[in-house]
Design a protein around this motif. Structure first.
Motif, PDB file in Angstrom:
ATOM      1  N   GLU A   1     -39.970 -22.841   6.448  1.00 33.07           N
ATOM      2  CA  GLU A   1     -39.141 -23.687   5.580  1.00 33.07           C
ATOM      3  C   GLU A   1     -38.458 -24.765   6.427  1.00 33.07           C
ATOM      4  OE1 GLU A   1     -39.055 -23.924   2.471  1.00 33.07           O
ATOM      5  OE2 GLU A   1     -37.130 -24.768   1.855  1.00 33.07           O
ATOM      6  N   GLU A   2     -37.965 -24.367   7.578  1.00 25.28           N
ATOM      7  CA  GLU A   2     -37.355 -25.352   8.470  1.00 25.28           C
ATOM      8  C   GLU A   2     -38.383 -26.375   8.950  1.00 25.28           C
ATOM      9  OE1 GLU A   2     -34.928 -23.809  11.682  1.00 25.28           O
ATOM     10  OE2 GLU A   2     -35.299 -25.588  12.893  1.00 25.28           O
TER      11      GLU A   2
ATOM     12  N   ASP B   1     -39.022 -28.897   6.201  1.00 28.56           N
ATOM     13  CA  ASP B   1     -37.937 -29.881   6.087  1.00 28.56           C
ATOM     14  C   ASP B   1     -38.026 -30.918   7.198  1.00 28.56           C
ATOM     15  OD1 ASP B   1     -36.896 -28.548   3.902  1.00 28.56           O
ATOM     16  OD2 ASP B   1     -35.420 -27.422   5.065  1.00 28.56           O
ATOM     17  N   ARG B   2     -38.273 -30.430   8.404  1.00 25.25           N
ATOM     18  CA  ARG B   2     -38.360 -31.362   9.540  1.00 25.25           C
ATOM     19  C   ARG B   2     -39.543 -32.309   9.365  1.00 25.25           C
ATOM     20  NH1 ARG B   2     -35.096 -30.186  13.772  1.00 25.25           N
ATOM     21  NH2 ARG B   2     -33.981 -28.185  13.707  1.00 25.25           N
TER      22      ARG B   2
ATOM     23  N   LYS C   1     -38.826 -34.931   6.682  1.00 27.10           N
ATOM     24  CA  LYS C   1     -37.878 -35.958   7.133  1.00 27.10           C
ATOM     25  C   LYS C   1     -38.613 -37.066   7.887  1.00 27.10           C
ATOM     26  CE  LYS C   1     -33.705 -36.482   9.999  1.00 27.10           C
ATOM     27  NZ  LYS C   1     -32.458 -36.637   9.250  1.00 27.10           N
TER      28      LYS C   1
ATOM     29  N   ARG D   1     -37.673 -28.206  19.126  1.00 27.05           N
ATOM     30  CA  ARG D   1     -37.387 -27.062  18.247  1.00 27.05           C
ATOM     31  C   ARG D   1     -38.680 -26.567  17.583  1.00 27.05           C
ATOM     32  NH1 ARG D   1     -33.851 -22.914  16.531  1.00 27.05           N
ATOM     33  NH2 ARG D   1     -33.932 -22.732  14.280  1.00 27.05           N
TER      34      ARG D   1
ATOM     35  N   LYS E   1     -39.715 -12.061  10.052  1.00 22.93           N
ATOM     36  CA  LYS E   1     -38.735 -12.972  10.651  1.00 22.93           C
ATOM     37  C   LYS E   1     -39.431 -14.243  11.149  1.00 22.93           C
ATOM     38  CE  LYS E   1     -35.444 -14.805  13.183  1.00 22.93           C
ATOM     39  NZ  LYS E   1     -34.458 -15.655  12.529  1.00 22.93           N
TER      40      LYS E   1
ATOM     41  N   THR F   1     -40.311 -16.852   8.588  1.00 29.14           N
ATOM     42  CA  THR F   1     -39.263 -17.602   7.890  1.00 29.14           C
ATOM     43  C   THR F   1     -39.022 -18.975   8.533  1.00 29.14           C
ATOM     44  OG1 THR F   1     -37.449 -16.619   9.198  1.00 29.14           O
ATOM     45  CG2 THR F   1     -38.030 -15.517   7.139  1.00 29.14           C
ATOM     46  N   CYS F   2     -39.667 -19.262   9.657  1.00 23.86           N
ATOM     47  CA  CYS F   2     -39.451 -20.561  10.317  1.00 23.86           C
ATOM     48  C   CYS F   2     -40.063 -21.723   9.539  1.00 23.86           C
ATOM     49  CB  CYS F   2     -40.020 -20.543  11.736  1.00 23.86           C
ATOM     50  SG  CYS F   2     -41.821 -20.626  11.833  1.00 23.86           S
TER      51      CYS F   2
ATOM     52  N   ASN G   1     -35.127 -33.885  19.668  1.00 27.44           N
ATOM     53  CA  ASN G   1     -34.671 -32.491  19.543  1.00 27.44           C
ATOM     54  C   ASN G   1     -35.611 -31.685  18.657  1.00 27.44           C
ATOM     55  OD1 ASN G   1     -32.370 -33.138  20.993  1.00 27.44           O
ATOM     56  ND2 ASN G   1     -31.037 -33.270  19.216  1.00 27.44           N
TER      57      ASN G   1
END
Lengths: 483, 483
Positions: free
Chosen positions: B418-419, B422-423, B426, B394, B412, B415-416, B390
């Protein structure tokens, strides 16, 4: 750099625009740092409604670091775990709100995920604000002060001009004035897209159901524990309130259309329209919805996701809480991140106060220190808070996956929970102490960069800030007074 | 529970279907645990192409825990950091591939984000597999064995039937047979949607560009360091290969249409169609694309995101690597998670071997232990690996945001990251030791639950497994031999 460069430093006076939860907590945090603070609130009194809100354990830790009296106010107002029959059981649970999985048991709802460790404690906004206000000395808050504009004087100080024709002066302004923030409009200009909240295309209907009637539909255990019922294009969330006497029920629906009036975010709604929207849903969900009052308020959910604010600061002005990063409510963490903001700003203004004391005979002006502080605030807080705004929308999209309605896609739909767990943990496992240390370091770096002679610089290691000292093993102890 | 319940335990014989990278690594891991293993590969020899692949530091740690010779094979095949001019600089960088931000400097591309700490080392698939194979004894791998079916005998043992009419017997089967896995079809049934890979609606064009020509377009620094150039509906990724003599360039395009032929995932493509798709992009990106050969291979990117596998195991059969969770390549981590799978399975089969030794006079059968092991594998590995599938989609969606093309939406779009951070973390910060401990605990729990008398149970704390012992302070040391 604006203002009189040769002026010596003086202790800063700070104006907070907005006396909501975040504004009140920040006020207490600044007072604890011996900062001179004045709050200007447009309403005639404290403006929060009786709606529910919840704080994670991490947010309560922020409160304690700012001032133990803040966490104490939360306790006094009756905050309780969102799962009321076992205070150790803080799981959020997701169950299938759409499909029936067992022909032999129409009340069965398939458990999808449970994620624990949030420490959420819920309370009523108005009651928490009332308890907070008891710790704020008379004269700090001025009501009926509706901000019109902010002007910068030649010496760098700021003049707040109110709609009633009065003015006030300050060295710095912090906008805690919510999703429709006037201070944000000052920073961005009124025509900028980020000056106006954006419709998330989701609406919420809230209502209370007497607990005995809710138990008849949900069963004892489900009724007393936080649950999300998810399905295609909608979800329903419930948790007990009023010491278990009632169930707070919120239904979230998707709305691909436009919201007709951006000035009014609420409209009249009805139970019938919710029932119609949930046609074909699980009988337990429909049974619960039928217990709601006939007439419901319909809340349009707005946020700042589509046009995020490029910067939270400009000169001696900054924005915090919803004013900076209003979010949809799907992580239940909007206020928690506002509390983190308040801890960051309390730390920074404590640092500014020390800088100007040390620099009394030096060249660092109050204005320069304040600008460095607000730059540091933007650097420390913007990424995480704008992530939350996106993440809340994403969480709702995952709850509302169309895949829930297609049995061949159920496995796919369920793979979303690992992502939801990661997102939840990022919010819940916030390290307040780490943020304070990062905040002090960012401030020092910016102050050093902006200071011609590097004077008036207080670095993190040598800091006397009570918040920083508190992290060195004394958290929860009474804080030192002014030194 | 299948098979002869009263039979005493015997040391398990394991069949691996597929001799790709993950199959070969798993083979070495099992041999190190003194497991009897046989590999069946449908091709006439090792089947990997000369394409590039990369392993994180975390994946290399998994290799070392299985057998230091695996990590050594990676070194021997010339794996180097994906940023070749400074081995400490392992940042992945994202820059604006679409917009020009400076009128005075047409070569300027706005930096968007850099995320470090991956430890990626890249190599050629065929070279790594060749080095791995040098450690596999003769007779372990049988080529030209194209699996047709798996049948279960009355005593619980498995019969593999091959297209050439031959058969083989085994106590357990692990499918490492890639995205078109035959073993997955056996588990799911050929008509199940999860038996067939799904088109991600992204295509990739790959090519090599001589480094001197790449430098003329990109400049020295950009050419020698990993970069993603992102923009609306497409992105371009490049990194140096061949000791810096060439630049590996991959262009990813969105394709809303259907892929005509699911049996062939590659098709003839051309540079001209890439240039046409990137009309209006930044001149540096277009300049680089024009250095690609005229004729290009177009790869359709398939994965298992739309119809994930409900379970990775059934009885004594399981699937691992791409067979279980084929992913699009946007995190560059598909093989890394396959290596994690191999460590998990090596740990489990080491545990099974101990169980059956301890249980020689008891009641635990080999079949029961193998079933518990594969149940534990599914429990430990499925969530993370399906998350990756997934997450890779994404990530590509975020790279391809339409917002990049609209200046009012740039804030806008940014701002992606930060995600994405994190991904990435991980994946990169995977704790191999923690997984091994969790694996042992899951195995013990399931074995205990399935064992009538609780005999033959080896718990994690008392385990003699060399991998578990290795975690207790001896990682990287030569492993103990059979005890």
């Amino acid at each position: 750099m604006a203002g009189d460069e040769t002026a010596h430093a003086t202790e800063p006076r700070v104006a907070i625009v907005g006396g909501g939860i975040v504004g009140a907590i920040l006020t207490l945090g600044l007072l604890r740092q011996n900062i001179s603070v004045r709050v200007y609130e447009r309403a005639g009194g404290f403006r929060e409604l009786g709606a529910g809100m919840a704080f994670t354990a991490a947010a309560r830790r922020c409160m304690t670091l700012m001032d133990p009296a803040i966490a104490e106010a939360l306790r006094r107002c009756g905050a309780v775990s969102v799962s009321d029959d076992d205070s150790d059981d803080d799981y959020l649970r997701w169950i299938d709100g759409y499909n029936q999985h067992r022909a032999d048991d129409p009340s069965y709802q398939k458990p999808l995920a449970q994620i624990g460790g949030n420490g959420f404690q819920g309370c009523r906004r108005d009651q928490f604000l009332e308890e907070l206000s008891k710790n704020i000395p008379d004269g700090v808050i001025e009501f009926r002060k509706h901000l019109e504009s902010i002007e910068e004087r030649e010496d760098g100080r700021l003049v707040l001009r109110f709609v009633d024709g009065t003015t006030a002066e300050s060295d710095a302004v912090i906008g805690c004035d919510g999703i429709k923030s006037r201070v944000r409009q000052h920073l961005m200009g009124r025509d900028h897209a980020a000056s106006h909240p954006q419709y998330t295309h989701k609406v919420a209907y809230r209502g209370l159901v007497p607990m005995d009637r809710a138990v008849a539909v949900l069963g004892e255990w489900k009724a007393h524990n936080f649950h999300h019922h998810v399905g295609p294009g909608a979800h329903l969330t419930h948790y007990p309130v009023a010491n278990g006497a009632a169930l707070n029920v919120t239904v979230f629906l998707s709305d691909p259309g436009r919201w007709p009036d951006h000035t009014a975010m609420v409209a009249a709604g009805s139970r019938d329209e919710v029932v119609a929207a949930l046609r074909g849903w699980h009988p337990v969900v429909l049974g619960l919805v039928r217990l709601l009052p006939h007439e419901l308020v319909k809340w349009a959910l707005f946020d700042l996701a589509e046009f995020p604010v490029p910067r939270y600061n400009a000169g001696r002005v900054c924005i915090a809480g919803d004013a900076a990063h209003a979010s949809s409510p799907h992580h239940g963490a909007g206020a928690c991140l506002g509390v983190e903001d308040a801890l960051c700003l309390s730390t920074l203004l404590g640092q500014v106060r020390e800088t100007v004391q040390v620099a009394a005979a030096g060249t660092t002006t109050t204005g320069r220190a304040l600008e460095a502080a607000f730059e540091a605030f933007d650097a420390v807080r913007r990424t995480r808070t704008q992530w939350l705004v996106n993440s809340s929308r994403r969480a709702c999209d995952l709850y509302h996956q169309p895949e829930w309605a297609d049995p061949t896609r159920w496995i796919k739909a369920e793979t979303c929970f690992e992502e939801l767990r990661d997102r939840s943990y990022k919010i819940w496992h916030f390290d307040a102490g780490d943020m304070v240390r990062q905040t002090v370091a960012e401030y020092s770096r910016r102050l050093e960069a902006s200071s011609c002679e590097g004077q008036g610089h207080v670095d993190g290691k040598g800091s006397h800030s009570s918040i920083v000292a508190d992290l060195d093993g004394k958290a929860g102890m009474p804080l030192r007074g002014k030194h």
